[in-house]
Enzyme design. Sequence first.
Site, PDB file in Angstrom:
ATOM      1  N   TYR A 259       0.834  -1.210   0.000  1.00 49.11           N
ATOM      2  CA  TYR A 259       0.000   0.000   0.000  1.00 49.11           C
ATOM      3  C   TYR A 259       0.867   1.258   0.000  1.00 49.11           C
ATOM      4  O   TYR A 259       0.679   2.159  -0.831  1.00 49.11           O
ATOM      5  CB  TYR A 259      -0.922  -0.016   1.215  1.00 49.11           C
ATOM      6  CG  TYR A 259      -1.900   1.135   1.268  1.00 49.11           C
ATOM      7  CD1 TYR A 259      -2.929   1.239   0.335  1.00 49.11           C
ATOM      8  CD2 TYR A 259      -1.802   2.114   2.245  1.00 49.11           C
ATOM      9  CE1 TYR A 259      -3.836   2.288   0.377  1.00 49.11           C
ATOM     10  CE2 TYR A 259      -2.697   3.161   2.304  1.00 49.11           C
ATOM     11  CZ  TYR A 259      -3.709   3.247   1.366  1.00 49.11           C
ATOM     12  OH  TYR A 259      -4.606   4.297   1.405  1.00 49.11           O
ATOM     13  N   GLU A 261       4.221   1.787  -0.694  1.00 48.07           N
ATOM     14  CA  GLU A 261       5.015   1.981  -1.900  1.00 48.07           C
ATOM     15  C   GLU A 261       4.136   2.025  -3.154  1.00 48.07           C
ATOM     16  O   GLU A 261       4.492   2.661  -4.147  1.00 48.07           O
ATOM     17  CB  GLU A 261       6.062   0.874  -2.035  1.00 48.07           C
ATOM     18  CG  GLU A 261       7.105   0.875  -0.925  1.00 48.07           C
ATOM     19  CD  GLU A 261       8.114   2.016  -1.064  1.00 48.07           C
ATOM     20  OE1 GLU A 261       7.757   3.090  -1.584  1.00 48.07           O
ATOM     21  OE2 GLU A 261       9.276   1.826  -0.655  1.00 48.07           O
ATOM     22  N   LYS A 263       1.233   3.512  -3.362  1.00 50.14           N
ATOM     23  CA  LYS A 263       0.760   4.894  -3.472  1.00 50.14           C
ATOM     24  C   LYS A 263       1.901   5.840  -3.867  1.00 50.14           C
ATOM     25  O   LYS A 263       1.682   6.803  -4.605  1.00 50.14           O
ATOM     26  CB  LYS A 263       0.139   5.344  -2.150  1.00 50.14           C
ATOM     27  CG  LYS A 263      -1.231   4.751  -1.862  1.00 50.14           C
ATOM     28  CD  LYS A 263      -2.275   5.256  -2.843  1.00 50.14           C
ATOM     29  CE  LYS A 263      -3.665   4.803  -2.458  1.00 50.14           C
ATOM     30  NZ  LYS A 263      -4.700   5.272  -3.423  1.00 50.14           N
ATOM     31  N   ASN A 288      -6.023  10.037   8.274  1.00 50.81           N
ATOM     32  CA  ASN A 288      -7.099   9.200   8.823  1.00 50.81           C
ATOM     33  C   ASN A 288      -8.450   9.888   8.748  1.00 50.81           C
ATOM     34  O   ASN A 288      -8.613  11.026   9.212  1.00 50.81           O
ATOM     35  CB  ASN A 288      -6.786   8.852  10.279  1.00 50.81           C
ATOM     36  CG  ASN A 288      -5.612   7.909  10.393  1.00 50.81           C
ATOM     37  OD1 ASN A 288      -4.480   8.276  10.072  1.00 50.81           O
ATOM     38  ND2 ASN A 288      -5.869   6.691  10.842  1.00 50.81           N
ATOM     39  N   ASN A 304     -12.852   0.193  14.622  1.00 51.10           N
ATOM     40  CA  ASN A 304     -12.669  -0.872  15.617  1.00 51.10           C
ATOM     41  C   ASN A 304     -13.255  -0.473  16.965  1.00 51.10           C
ATOM     42  O   ASN A 304     -14.033  -1.215  17.573  1.00 51.10           O
ATOM     43  CB  ASN A 304     -11.176  -1.178  15.797  1.00 51.10           C
ATOM     44  CG  ASN A 304     -10.672  -2.191  14.791  1.00 51.10           C
ATOM     45  OD1 ASN A 304     -11.428  -2.690  13.965  1.00 51.10           O
ATOM     46  ND2 ASN A 304      -9.387  -2.490  14.855  1.00 51.10           N
ATOM     47  N   TYR A 318      -3.368  -1.276  20.605  1.00 45.87           N
ATOM     48  CA  TYR A 318      -2.134  -1.974  20.252  1.00 45.87           C
ATOM     49  C   TYR A 318      -0.927  -1.166  20.739  1.00 45.87           C
ATOM     50  O   TYR A 318      -0.886   0.057  20.604  1.00 45.87           O
ATOM     51  CB  TYR A 318      -2.057  -2.192  18.749  1.00 45.87           C
ATOM     52  CG  TYR A 318      -3.132  -3.144  18.246  1.00 45.87           C
ATOM     53  CD1 TYR A 318      -2.905  -4.510  18.202  1.00 45.87           C
ATOM     54  CD2 TYR A 318      -4.377  -2.652  17.847  1.00 45.87           C
ATOM     55  CE1 TYR A 318      -3.889  -5.387  17.763  1.00 45.87           C
ATOM     56  CE2 TYR A 318      -5.371  -3.520  17.404  1.00 45.87           C
ATOM     57  CZ  TYR A 318      -5.115  -4.889  17.366  1.00 45.87           C
ATOM     58  OH  TYR A 318      -6.089  -5.753  16.935  1.00 45.87           O
ATOM     59  N   ASP A 320       1.537   0.570  23.477  1.00 52.79           N
ATOM     60  CA  ASP A 320       1.293   1.271  24.743  1.00 52.79           C
ATOM     61  C   ASP A 320       0.185   2.313  24.646  1.00 52.79           C
ATOM     62  O   ASP A 320      -0.160   2.958  25.645  1.00 52.79           O
ATOM     63  CB  ASP A 320       2.582   1.922  25.247  1.00 52.79           C
ATOM     64  CG  ASP A 320       3.176   2.891  24.227  1.00 52.79           C
ATOM     65  OD1 ASP A 320       2.516   3.183  23.205  1.00 52.79           O
ATOM     66  OD2 ASP A 320       4.321   3.351  24.439  1.00 52.79           O
ATOM     67  N   THR A 324       0.163   8.352  18.028  1.00 58.30           N
ATOM     68  CA  THR A 324      -0.834   9.395  17.761  1.00 58.30           C
ATOM     69  C   THR A 324      -1.347   9.303  16.324  1.00 58.30           C
ATOM     70  O   THR A 324      -0.662   8.839  15.409  1.00 58.30           O
ATOM     71  CB  THR A 324      -0.243  10.796  17.981  1.00 58.30           C
ATOM     72  OG1 THR A 324       0.778  11.056  17.016  1.00 58.30           O
ATOM     73  CG2 THR A 324       0.317  10.930  19.382  1.00 58.30           C
ATOM     74  N   ASP A 385       3.830  -0.172  12.243  1.00 63.84           N
ATOM     75  CA  ASP A 385       2.791   0.791  12.609  1.00 63.84           C
ATOM     76  C   ASP A 385       3.450   2.131  12.952  1.00 63.84           C
ATOM     77  O   ASP A 385       4.289   2.192  13.858  1.00 63.84           O
ATOM     78  CB  ASP A 385       2.005   0.263  13.820  1.00 63.84           C
ATOM     79  CG  ASP A 385       0.807   1.137  14.141  1.00 63.84           C
ATOM     80  OD1 ASP A 385       0.169   1.628  13.190  1.00 63.84           O
ATOM     81  OD2 ASP A 385       0.522   1.345  15.334  1.00 63.84           O
TER      82      ASP A 385
END
Length: 442
Positions: A259, A261, A263, A288, A304, A318, A320, A324, A385
Amino acid sequence: MGSELIYRGHDSQLATDSYSPKPIKPWFAVTQPIRYMLREQRLVFVLVGIAIATLFFTVIPTSYPASYGGARGHVAISDSLSYYPVETYQRAYNPRVGFGAVNSGGKIPLGLKRKGLRIVVTGGAGFVGSHLVDRLIARGDSVIVVDNFFTGRKENVMHHFGNPNFELIRHDVVEPLLLEVDQIYHLACPASPVHYKFNPVKTIKTNVVGTLNMLGLAKRVGARFLLTSTSEVYGDPLQHPQKETYWGNVNPIGVRSCYDEGKRTAETLTMDYHRGAGVEVRIARIFNTYGPRMCIDDGRVVSNFVAQALRKEPLTVYGDGKQTRSFQFVSDLVEGLMRLMEGEHVGPFNLGNPGEFTMLELAQVVQETIDPNAKIEFRPNTEDDPHKRKPDISRAKELLGWEPKVSLRKGLPKMVKDFRQRIFGDHKEGGAGATPDTTSSA
């Protein structure tokens, strides 16, 4: 004795007098055209002809076909005009004759309607795409939705069925498509980790081959092309907040690179077509986004949390929970996309809400909105992530006059209403198709 012919000069008279007409009197030369017009009622016929011609050109407006010689009929004007919500949106378009014609701008006279454009939206049955279709149709455009329904849903656009300005084509953009359109919004691509990791080869083919096909279409018909890229092109950023000039920190061999690379390559292709083939292009980097019609179980954090809280399940955080994200409501994004398409700036432009939330803060907002007693459950972080994600939108503010208007605490209840109806079938809360607020977000 032979006879002899004798010429008798006195038998023939020399013409001494030659014909000469009467001299034309000066006053007669002036009045002769008038006398001609007055004879046999010629003046009446002339006046009647003038009246008919005047009536014809006054009553019947001059128009240009939307597809003149295979080209589009109109082109958008400069973004110097103000942008209004859909209820009052009136943007001027100038007749465009032939491929590659330029626009000059101008406002529509009061009382006259703008001529609608013919627009294709790939991924138009998806989350963002369906809201964009709503806005385009509401302002009077003819919209062709192209979607293979991998993540899109017919329910998102079925309220337009029967509208003569709406068409729906089940088609995968990896395969070529021939249409005649004025603008192309290219949103087709699975946008959530759950979906794009499901078939990573298909994901990168959609980003590369699909984008090539749509750019080729734009080149053939002279359409303006808008690519919806993503904030994932920044990877796990070393710059905070992220500006458009930042080149990113992306893992080219990671599980998300199909996704990320993909884009980045799509942006490269878009700019190459712009520089090499003269295609009018626009690039949006979407951060987002949340709102009604999101896929309920797509793995993105907002959907979710909302689905888990409604189902009385623990909210899964997921890592700690200190990583952000910035969340924009879908109607803000759609407005930004339309401003970008109608403007005169190529981009790329960051389109996102600079309000920054940690995952724990987002979970608390969901608790406040849905269930104060919802529990939070921590799980190991996913691979690649990003730790921080926040857009610098100063360029969009300056050049597009755009910034988000809907805060997370105002937009989230609208999404919750839609999710509650789709999960529990509570029609009193209103359905997804009936949600008036407006396939690609990171």
